[in-house]
Design an enzyme around this catalytic site. Structure first.
Site, PDB file in Angstrom:
ATOM      1  N   ARG A  19       0.713  -1.331  -0.181  1.00  0.00           N
ATOM      2  CA  ARG A  19       0.354  -0.127  -0.062  1.00  0.00           C
ATOM      3  C   ARG A  19       0.940   0.896  -0.435  1.00  0.00           C
ATOM      4  NH1 ARG A  19      -0.348   4.678   1.788  1.00  0.00           N
ATOM      5  NH2 ARG A  19      -0.058   3.947   4.140  1.00  0.00           N
ATOM      6  N   ASP A  20       1.652   1.830   1.364  1.00  0.00           N
ATOM      7  CA  ASP A  20       2.550   2.443   1.322  1.00  0.00           C
ATOM      8  C   ASP A  20       3.507   2.626  -0.017  1.00  0.00           C
ATOM      9  OD1 ASP A  20       3.481   5.005   1.965  1.00  0.00           O
ATOM     10  OD2 ASP A  20       3.155   4.769   4.413  1.00  0.00           O
ATOM     11  N   HIS A 211       5.614   4.357  12.456  1.00  0.00           N
ATOM     12  CA  HIS A 211       5.174   4.687  10.983  1.00  0.00           C
ATOM     13  C   HIS A 211       6.660   5.236  10.354  1.00  0.00           C
ATOM     14  CE1 HIS A 211       3.514   4.542   7.331  1.00  0.00           C
ATOM     15  NE2 HIS A 211       3.999   5.330   6.866  1.00  0.00           N
ATOM     16  N   CYS A 244       4.539   9.276   0.185  1.00  0.00           N
ATOM     17  CA  CYS A 244       3.164   9.531  -0.380  1.00  0.00           C
ATOM     18  C   CYS A 244       2.776  10.320  -1.428  1.00  0.00           C
ATOM     19  CB  CYS A 244       2.607  10.187   1.258  1.00  0.00           C
ATOM     20  SG  CYS A 244       1.272  11.068   1.255  1.00  0.00           S
ATOM     21  N   ASN A 253       9.000   3.873   2.951  1.00  0.00           N
ATOM     22  CA  ASN A 253       9.074   3.995   4.346  1.00  0.00           C
ATOM     23  C   ASN A 253      10.634   3.518   4.635  1.00  0.00           C
ATOM     24  OD1 ASN A 253       6.571   3.206   3.426  1.00  0.00           O
ATOM     25  ND2 ASN A 253       6.639   3.648   5.447  1.00  0.00           N
TER      26      ASN A 253
HETATM   27  P1  HMG Z   1     -13.490  14.073  -1.527  1.00  0.00           P
HETATM   28  O1  HMG Z   1     -13.010  15.214  -2.957  1.00  0.00           O
HETATM   29  O2  HMG Z   1     -13.736  15.434  -0.641  1.00  0.00           O
HETATM   30  O3  HMG Z   1     -14.299  13.522  -1.101  1.00  0.00           O
HETATM   31  O4  HMG Z   1     -11.852  13.339  -1.067  1.00  0.00           O
HETATM   32  P2  HMG Z   1     -15.600  13.661  -1.451  1.00  0.00           P
HETATM   33  O5  HMG Z   1     -16.469  12.795  -0.523  1.00  0.00           O
HETATM   34  O6  HMG Z   1     -16.265  15.086  -2.054  1.00  0.00           O
HETATM   35  O7  HMG Z   1     -16.354  13.073  -3.163  1.00  0.00           O
HETATM   36  C1  HMG Z   1     -15.120  13.319  -4.675  1.00  0.00           C
HETATM   37  C2  HMG Z   1     -15.110  12.067  -5.548  1.00  0.00           C
HETATM   38  O8  HMG Z   1     -14.503  11.159  -4.645  1.00  0.00           O
HETATM   39  C3  HMG Z   1     -17.060  11.219  -5.853  1.00  0.00           C
HETATM   40  O9  HMG Z   1     -16.978  10.479  -7.163  1.00  0.00           O
HETATM   41  C4  HMG Z   1     -16.963  10.308  -4.511  1.00  0.00           C
HETATM   42  O10 HMG Z   1     -17.125   9.097  -5.526  1.00  0.00           O
HETATM   43  C5  HMG Z   1     -15.005  10.110  -4.448  1.00  0.00           C
HETATM   44  P3  HMG Z   1     -17.074  11.759  -8.770  1.00  0.00           P
HETATM   45  O11 HMG Z   1     -18.951  12.266  -7.953  1.00  0.00           O
HETATM   46  O12 HMG Z   1     -16.437  13.196  -8.378  1.00  0.00           O
HETATM   47  O13 HMG Z   1     -16.613  10.565  -9.292  1.00  0.00           O
HETATM   48  N1  HMG Z   1     -14.910   9.239  -3.178  1.00  0.00           N
HETATM   49  C6  HMG Z   1     -14.158   8.064  -3.534  1.00  0.00           C
HETATM   50  N2  HMG Z   1     -13.793   7.332  -4.094  1.00  0.00           N
HETATM   51  C7  HMG Z   1     -13.388   5.963  -3.976  1.00  0.00           C
HETATM   52  N3  HMG Z   1     -13.578   5.389  -2.581  1.00  0.00           N
HETATM   53  C8  HMG Z   1     -13.651   5.912  -2.348  1.00  0.00           C
HETATM   54  C9  HMG Z   1     -14.199   7.579  -2.097  1.00  0.00           C
HETATM   55  N4  HMG Z   1     -14.595   8.875  -0.968  1.00  0.00           N
HETATM   56  C10 HMG Z   1     -15.515   9.250  -2.434  1.00  0.00           C
HETATM   57  N5  HMG Z   1     -13.561   6.734  -0.588  1.00  0.00           N
HETATM   58  C11 HMG Z   1     -11.366  11.855   0.108  1.00  0.00           C
HETATM   59  C12 HMG Z   1     -11.626  12.609  -0.241  1.00  0.00           C
HETATM   60  C13 HMG Z   1     -10.809  10.989   1.467  1.00  0.00           C
HETATM   61  C14 HMG Z   1     -11.775  10.885  -0.775  1.00  0.00           C
HETATM   62  C15 HMG Z   1      -9.603  12.267  -0.913  1.00  0.00           C
HETATM   63  O14 HMG Z   1      -9.230  12.861  -0.624  1.00  0.00           O
HETATM   64  C16 HMG Z   1      -9.026  11.268  -1.394  1.00  0.00           C
HETATM   65  O15 HMG Z   1      -9.182   9.630  -1.876  1.00  0.00           O
HETATM   66  N6  HMG Z   1      -7.719  11.006  -0.400  1.00  0.00           N
HETATM   67  C17 HMG Z   1      -6.545   9.593  -0.417  1.00  0.00           C
HETATM   68  C18 HMG Z   1      -5.559  10.260   0.306  1.00  0.00           C
HETATM   69  C19 HMG Z   1      -5.031   9.059   0.547  1.00  0.00           C
HETATM   70  O16 HMG Z   1      -4.487   8.294   0.341  1.00  0.00           O
HETATM   71  N7  HMG Z   1      -3.027   9.228   0.569  1.00  0.00           N
HETATM   72  C20 HMG Z   1      -2.425   8.213   0.658  1.00  0.00           C
HETATM   73  C21 HMG Z   1      -2.205   7.727   1.763  1.00  0.00           C
HETATM   74  S1  HMG Z   1      -2.154   8.580   3.511  1.00  0.00           S
HETATM   75  C22 HMG Z   1      -0.388   7.973   3.807  1.00  0.00           C
HETATM   76  O17 HMG Z   1      -0.316   7.747   2.644  1.00  0.00           O
HETATM   77  C23 HMG Z   1      -0.244   8.815   5.056  1.00  0.00           C
HETATM   78  C24 HMG Z   1       0.177   7.001   5.796  1.00  0.00           C
HETATM   79  O18 HMG Z   1       1.471   6.067   5.407  1.00  0.00           O
HETATM   80  C25 HMG Z   1       1.145   7.475   7.450  1.00  0.00           C
HETATM   81  C26 HMG Z   1       2.115   8.906   7.654  1.00  0.00           C
HETATM   82  O19 HMG Z   1       3.266   8.254   6.722  1.00  0.00           O
HETATM   83  O20 HMG Z   1       2.126   9.421   7.272  1.00  0.00           O
HETATM   84  C27 HMG Z   1      -0.963   6.651   6.193  1.00  0.00           C
HETATM   85 MG    MG Z   2       3.350   6.233   4.885  1.00  0.00          MG
END
Ligand code: HMG
Ligand code: MG
Length: 306
Positions: A19-20, A211, A244, A253
């Protein structure tokens, strides 16, 4: 002579490579490659593999295969297969895909929360509440992940109390485990201990995990420092994959092979076979067409080649 701190006898590794590790890759990888990677890591003895992310495919295109990946992997008994779920839409997909654990992911910095999940910290907690309730009602494990706990690419310093505040909110949501994440790999060892000890005032230390991204080359030192204060769960990514998409310049990582090499040397049990992880690292590095980023992995491969 100073007294040696006693370290935990056993550590749980959460493998986040599928994933990450992969989420930041520009070239789309097939679901089959990801399935093979997850299977190899689980067979190596990983107790927990973060296999999928049910986020918007517009935001993170590489994770769009998550449903196929979850449908294609073998399920080893006792292995926890986790998926990221930012909202109810993600939760429903994770439930249908039979994830064992769902991960709500927030941030200790307002600026990063906006960039990563498009809402404030308070709004994110409100979004997570129904996910947490649904996870509990469905008997799934619930993990909370807190990004930028050691520094933010947009706002810089992140106060200890800001981390503690999100930890306590995630505790209130019923998280079984909480990850304290160094998203951009800026932490240093004493800071690691200070943040972990502050988080442990809000949540049991035994259920806190570290992490660490390795951007500044501090991750292993930070893990050792966290072990010294009793943290016994760490995330790592095979072959040091990752980054990220919403933290520019942040590298992968800490590599799983490097963590295992250190823990093996310290006599700390993990139940994970380093040689099999090295093979998995070689597999994914070849699939990506580049040399793996794990120092221990590369050294062990060179030794094998004799
Ligand atoms: P948004 O645009 O504010 O969401 O995004 P929305 O509710 O307004 O929906 C907009 C569109 O997104 C719609 O589609 C929804 O259906 C779709 P449209 O009508 O435009 O076609 N949608 C989704 N589709 C699939 N699955 C879903 C989903 N939710 C809405 N769950 C949202 C908000 C959170 C969805 C968006 O910002 C997003 O997906 N962000 C992802 C960020 C991400 O994945 N970042 C990387 C992971 S975190 C990380 O790596 C950190 C970590 O490793 C720890 C660290 O190292 O710090 C964990
Ligand atoms: Mg991370």
């Amino acid at each position: 002579m100073t007294q040696q701190a006693s370290l935990p006898q056993r550590v749980k590794i959460v493998e986040v490579g599928p994933r990450d590790g992969l989420q930041n890759e520009k070239e789309a990888l097939s679901a089959d490659v990801k399935i093979e990677l997850v299977n190899r890591l689980a067979r190596a003895g990983m107790p927990n593999v973060e296999a999928a992310s049910f986020v918007s495919p517009k935001w993170v295109p590489q994770m769009a295969t998550s449903r196929e990946v979850m449908a294609g992997i073998e399920r080893l008994p006792g292995t926890i297969y986790s998926a990221l779920t930012p909202n109810m839409q993600g939760f429903e997909a994770a439930l249908a895909a039979k994830a064992d654990e769902v991960v709500i992911f927030g941030s200790a910095s307002e600026a990063f929360s906006q960039k990563n999940i498009n809402c404030s910290i308070a709004e994110s907690i409100a979004r997570f509440a129904p996910v947490a309730q649904a996870a509990k009602a469905s008997g799934l494990r619930l993990r909370g992940s807190i990004s930028t706990a050691f520094g933010c690419p947009y706002q810089g310093e992140v106060p200890l109390d800001a981390v503690a505040d999100v930890v306590s909110r995630m505790r209130e949501l019923g998280c079984d485990e909480i990850d304290i994440a160094d998203t951009i790999g800026v932490a240093t060892p004493r800071q690691t201990q200070a943040v972990m000890l502050r988080a442990a005032q809000e949540f049991p230390l035994a259920q806190l995990s570290g992490h660490f991204h390795d951007t500044y080359g501090q991750a292993l030192a930070n893990i050792y420092a966290a072990l010294e204060v009793g943290v016994a769960i760490f995330h790592s990514s095979v072959s040091g994959l990752g980054g990220c998409p919403y933290a520019k310049g942040a590298t992968g990582n800490v590599a799983t092979e490097d963590v295992l090499y250190m823990l093996n040397g310290l006599g700390i049990e993990t139940g994970v076979d380093l040689d099999q992880v090295v093979d998995a690292g070689q597999f994914i590095a070849q699939a990506l067409g580049r040399k793996g980023a794990s120092r221990a992995g590369n050294a062990l491969l060179a030794k094998r080649a004799g």
